[in-house]
Every structure is written in C-alpha cells, then in structure tokens.
Motif scaffolding. Structure first.
Motif, short mmCIF file in Angstrom:
data_model
loop_
_atom_site.label_atom_id
_atom_site.label_comp_id
_atom_site.label_asym_id
_atom_site.label_seq_id
_atom_site.Cartn_x
_atom_site.Cartn_y
_atom_site.Cartn_z
N LEU A 297 70.99 -70.06 -17.27
CA LEU A 297 71.06 -68.61 -17.10
C LEU A 297 70.63 -68.20 -15.70
CD1 LEU A 297 71.53 -65.81 -18.34
CD2 LEU A 297 69.22 -65.95 -19.30
N ALA A 298 69.70 -68.93 -15.09
CA ALA A 298 69.21 -68.62 -13.75
C ALA A 298 68.68 -69.88 -13.11
CB ALA A 298 68.13 -67.54 -13.80
N GLY A 299 68.30 -69.78 -11.85
CA GLY A 299 67.65 -70.87 -11.16
C GLY A 299 66.15 -70.65 -11.14
N PRO A 300 65.37 -71.70 -10.86
CA PRO A 300 63.91 -71.56 -10.84
C PRO A 300 63.43 -70.68 -9.70
CG PRO A 300 64.58 -73.71 -10.01
CD PRO A 300 65.82 -73.06 -10.54
N PRO A 301 62.17 -70.26 -9.73
CA PRO A 301 61.64 -69.42 -8.67
C PRO A 301 61.74 -70.08 -7.30
CG PRO A 301 60.16 -69.42 -10.55
CD PRO A 301 61.19 -70.49 -10.81
N ASP A 309 62.36 -65.93 -11.52
CA ASP A 309 63.58 -66.71 -11.39
C ASP A 309 64.54 -66.11 -10.38
OD1 ASP A 309 63.07 -68.89 -12.97
OD2 ASP A 309 63.93 -68.03 -14.78
N VAL A 310 65.44 -66.96 -9.91
CA VAL A 310 66.46 -66.54 -8.95
C VAL A 310 67.83 -66.61 -9.65
CG1 VAL A 310 67.58 -67.04 -6.75
CG2 VAL A 310 65.11 -67.37 -7.00
N TYR A 311 68.52 -65.49 -9.67
CA TYR A 311 69.83 -65.40 -10.33
C TYR A 311 70.94 -65.48 -9.29
CZ TYR A 311 67.49 -63.92 -14.64
OH TYR A 311 66.72 -63.88 -15.77
N ALA A 312 72.10 -65.93 -9.72
CA ALA A 312 73.27 -65.94 -8.84
C ALA A 312 73.59 -64.51 -8.40
CB ALA A 312 74.46 -66.56 -9.56
N GLU A 313 74.09 -64.36 -7.21
CA GLU A 313 74.38 -63.03 -6.68
C GLU A 313 75.37 -62.27 -7.55
OE1 GLU A 313 75.58 -63.05 -2.63
OE2 GLU A 313 73.76 -64.03 -1.90
N ASP A 314 76.28 -62.99 -8.21
CA ASP A 314 77.29 -62.33 -9.04
C ASP A 314 76.91 -62.33 -10.52
OD1 ASP A 314 77.53 -65.03 -9.49
OD2 ASP A 314 79.73 -65.08 -9.32
N ASP A 345 56.60 -71.72 -20.92
CA ASP A 345 57.46 -71.76 -19.74
C ASP A 345 58.71 -70.92 -20.02
OD1 ASP A 345 57.85 -72.48 -17.12
OD2 ASP A 345 58.66 -74.46 -17.55
N LEU A 346 58.48 -69.74 -20.58
CA LEU A 346 59.57 -68.88 -21.04
C LEU A 346 60.24 -68.23 -19.83
CD1 LEU A 346 60.91 -67.94 -23.64
CD2 LEU A 346 59.38 -65.98 -23.66
N TYR A 347 61.23 -68.92 -19.32
CA TYR A 347 61.96 -68.53 -18.11
C TYR A 347 63.46 -68.65 -18.35
CZ TYR A 347 58.36 -68.44 -14.36
OH TYR A 347 57.33 -68.12 -13.52
N ALA A 348 64.22 -67.83 -17.66
CA ALA A 348 65.68 -67.91 -17.76
C ALA A 348 66.21 -69.25 -17.27
CB ALA A 348 66.31 -66.76 -16.97
N ASN A 354 76.45 -69.22 -22.58
CA ASN A 354 77.88 -69.52 -22.47
C ASN A 354 78.69 -68.35 -21.92
OD1 ASN A 354 77.83 -67.77 -24.60
ND2 ASN A 354 78.91 -69.11 -26.05
N GLY A 355 78.02 -67.35 -21.36
CA GLY A 355 78.73 -66.21 -20.79
C GLY A 355 79.08 -65.15 -21.80
#
Length: 441
Positions: A297-301, A309-314, A345-348, A354-355
């Motif tokens: 769902l996202a990338g780590p900090p 967390d770091v999310y994709a720009e889109d 460790d409740l993180y995205a 699955n979108g």
C-alpha cells in the motif's frame, strides 16, 4: 573507479550523499572533510572502523550518519558536537557504552540495534526532537526515567533485551504509536502460551519444493513453493524461513509465535503450518500464497518523514475504497487484540492491497503479547496501537478522491474517528472492538 578512489582524487566536490559502505576502511578518510560545505548523508557501514575523528563537527551540514556493522565499542563523543546531525545508526556493532557527550543536540532518530548496551545516559531525556528509538537486541534492564520528557517519541523498539517490566512512564507518552517489546523476560510466558494456544499443522520439510524467491526481510526469506500433501494433492504456498539473528524489531521466534497466535482472518495472511525436520534446523512457516494482484500500500518512512510512510505520488482511491481498507484492517487488529497480541508495526508499508479495497496485514516482526494478568497495561497497549491506526486513517483520507455528496456523512465520521484515535489522552482513544464495529456498518 570506486567511490573511495573518486573521493581521494577530489572528484566528488559538492555531493550531498556519500556511500562508503564495505570499502574496507579501518579509519575515517580525512578527504571527507573536503565535502564539508555540502555533505548531508554519510554511510560508513560494513567497514572495520572503531573510532571517528574528534573534529567530526567540521561536517557542518551532516544530517544522517550510518555506521552499522563496524566494531565500535563506544558511541563516539564527537557525534555530540555535530550541529545538524539528526539520524544516527550504529546497528550491529559491539557498543557497550553510550556517553552523554555522544548525543547530537538535534537527535531525531537513533538506531542502536544489536549491540551490548546495558544502560543509556539520562541526558537522552534532553533531546526533545527524538521521535524514533531502536534498541532491540541489547542488554538493557531499564530506560532512564528522564526520558519521560521525550514527548515527541512515536516509535520505540526495546525487544530482545532484559526488561522485567515495561517502564510506566513509557506507556504515558502522548505520541507513542509503535512500541515493540517482545523477547524480554516479562514477555516469555505469554509467548510460549500463544504458541500452544492455536493448533498448527506440522509440515515435514520433505513435502515442500521451493521455487522462486518472493521477497526477503530482516527476519527471513520467503519463497513460493509446492506443498505435496500426504493425500497426494499439491498446493502452491509461500514458505518463510527465518534467519535466526535478532532484527530491528526483535527475535524471529517471537514473530513466528505472533503469526501463529493471530489465527485465521480474511485480512491476515493465513498460516497453514509450521515446518519441521528442516535439514539445518531452520524454523519456518507455510503460508497461504497471496494473489499476485496484491502489492504494498505504501513504502516505509524516509529520513524526512521519519515515522510516517511514503506513498507513491499517484496514490489515489475513492472514499469507498478507503473505508473498506480501514474496516478490513480494524477487524484484523481487533482479532489480534482479542487473541492477546498487538501488531506494534501497524503501517501501510506492512499492508498489501489489490487496488479495489481488499487489503491484508502482514509482517509480524514487531508483534508482542499482551500481559493478560495486567488488564490496565493491556488496555493502554491496545490504545497506543489505536494511535497508529489514526495515522493510517489520516493517510488514507489524504489520498482520497473528492468525496461525493452522499459520502460526506461517512467521511466526517471517519475524520472524527481519526481524531479520536490520535487523542493525546490515551484513555480517550477507542478500543479496536469499537473501531471495527463502527467501520463494519
């Protein structure tokens, strides 16, 4: 030409990041000071260094320093003179001593995992910007009570140490959201009980045929495999083989116990069995194979985001999708709490989706067992995890498409829930049973 050769040839003027990992260094390269006007991130990991120069503060722009996998026995005092240093990592050294003088004034993120530290200086409580503290795999029995002043602390890892109890002040920090403490003496009983509470099939190693690697984390390696059952049928599965050494989150055997204790849930990756008779004695689990349509769902900090967390720009989704994901995760965590565990460790970045709103919670490396003989502490730990869920709700809402008129009431309800979960008053936060009930409507 290697990076170290480029450095010595004066070819790196103006760089902001310098990676000298695994260069065989036995001492600090003085040529690094030629980059003092620009250098912000320096990685010296995987070398043979045990000291830093006293004039390290000349690197006036330095913000991040990695010195993991070196033979340091003491955290260098020179660090404390670095004016802009915020992130310090000395993972997997031989550190026994952390002098008060070694703590940078702007310290925000400290990694001392897998060392030999028995105590920390009281001066750590004078670092008000400290957000992230990773101490798993040491010999700590206590934390300085002065650290109660670290009101910005959000993530703490004290797993695999020698604590007889959790510090009471730690559980009162208003921003604490991710606390891992497994593998300490006070947590051993609940872990053993949890391993035996849920019946788990024993899978002989000879029945498994490993295929390609699906991924690798700090605690183990996951392969796709074929499981040839005793009845002659074959099932495609995932096999996780644990590495055995302590990780940033704690001991792999604690992760295995938490995975088993979680039991079945549609939003958790199902454990099908526990491996036995591995030729090297390697512990492992057989897991249900996740459909390849699922991704993180996202990338780590990042260094900049520190605890978020770091999310994709889109990264975008409808409000209905956000509501569905929130409901699925809340239901899964409510079951974990009911079974005596917190995820911790409740993180995205530990969730797959699955979108379309289907979501699964994974990575139990930091999971811990609730002290069932201490209802008040258990309740507080559950509500600490509620703040992590509040952070997730905030992120889910931030990436929502514009809300339709018919969804405004539920949007307001979710925003209100997010605010309650992140309340500075820990006791005022909702329990996950309430959260899951509300989101199931």
């Amino acid at each position: 030409m290697s990076v170290i050769d480029q450095l010595r040839a004066g070819q790196l003027a103006g760089v902001r990041r310098l990676d000298l990992r695994g260069c065989g260094l036995t001492e600090f390269p003085r040529e690094v000071f030629d980059l003092a006007d620009s250098l912000e991130v320096l990685d010296l990991s995987g070398n043979a260094m045990d000291a830093l120069p006293d004039d390290l503060h000349r690197l006036a722009q330095l913000r991040v320093l990695f010195c993991s996998d070196n033979p340091f026995t003491e955290m260098p005092a020179a660090l404390g003179q670095c004016p802009r240093l915020e992130m310090v990592a000395f993972k997997a050294n031989r550190i026994r001593t952390v002098p008060a003088e070694s703590l940078p004034p702007r310290l925000r993120w400290l990694i001392l995992t897998n060392n030999r530290i028995e105590s920390l200086p009281a001066e750590l409580g004078n670092r008000p910007r400290l957000q992230k503290l990773m101490l798993a795999g040491n010999r700590l029995r206590a934390l300085p009570p002065e650290m109660a002043a670290c009101q910005a602390l959000e993530l703490v890892r004290i797993s695999a140490n020698e604590f007889d109890a959790l510090p009471a002040w730690l559980l009162s920090l208003p921003r604490l959201s991710w606390l891992a403490f497994s593998g300490n003496p006070f947590d051993e009983g609940p872990e053993v009980a949890a391993m035996n509470a849920v019946p788990t099939e024993s899978v002989p190693w000879r029945q498994l045929s490993l295929r390609h690697k699906l991924g690798e984390g700090a605690s183990g390696v996951i392969h796709q495999a074929d499981w040839q059952r005793a009845d002659g049928s074959t099932q495609a599965v995932a096999v996780k083989l644990f590495k055995g050494e302590v990780t940033s989150d704690g001991w792999p055997h604690s992760e295995m116990a938490a995975c088993i204790a979680a039991d079945r849930h549609p939003n958790l990756i199902e454990v099908l069995g526990r491996i036995h008779d591995h030729p090297a004695g390697t512990p492992g689990l057989v897991l249900k194979l996740v459909d390849p349509s699922f991704c993180n769902l996202a990338g780590p900090p990042s260094f900049e985001s520190c605890t978020r967390d770091v999310y994709a720009e889109d990264a975008r989704w409808s409000f209905a999708t956000a509501w569905r994901m929130a409901g699925g995760i809340a239901s899964a965590v409510a079951q974990l709490h009911a079974h005596g565990t917190v995820h911790a460790d409740l993180y995205a970045h530990n969730m797959l989706w699955n979108g379309e709103g289907d979501v699964m919670l994974g990575d139990f490396g930091a999971a811990c067992f609730l002290p069932r003989d201490d209802e008040a502490t258990s309740r507080t730990l559950e509500r600490i995890e509620a703040r992590a869920f509040g952070c997730l709700l905030e992120e889910l809402l931030a990436h929502c498409d514009p809300v339709a008129d018919g969804e405004r009431a539920r949007h307001a309800l979710l925003a209100q829930l997010q605010s309650r979960c992140m309340s500075a008053d820990i006791a005022a936060r909702p329990a996950f049973a309430e959260i899951a009930s509300l989101l199931s409507a």
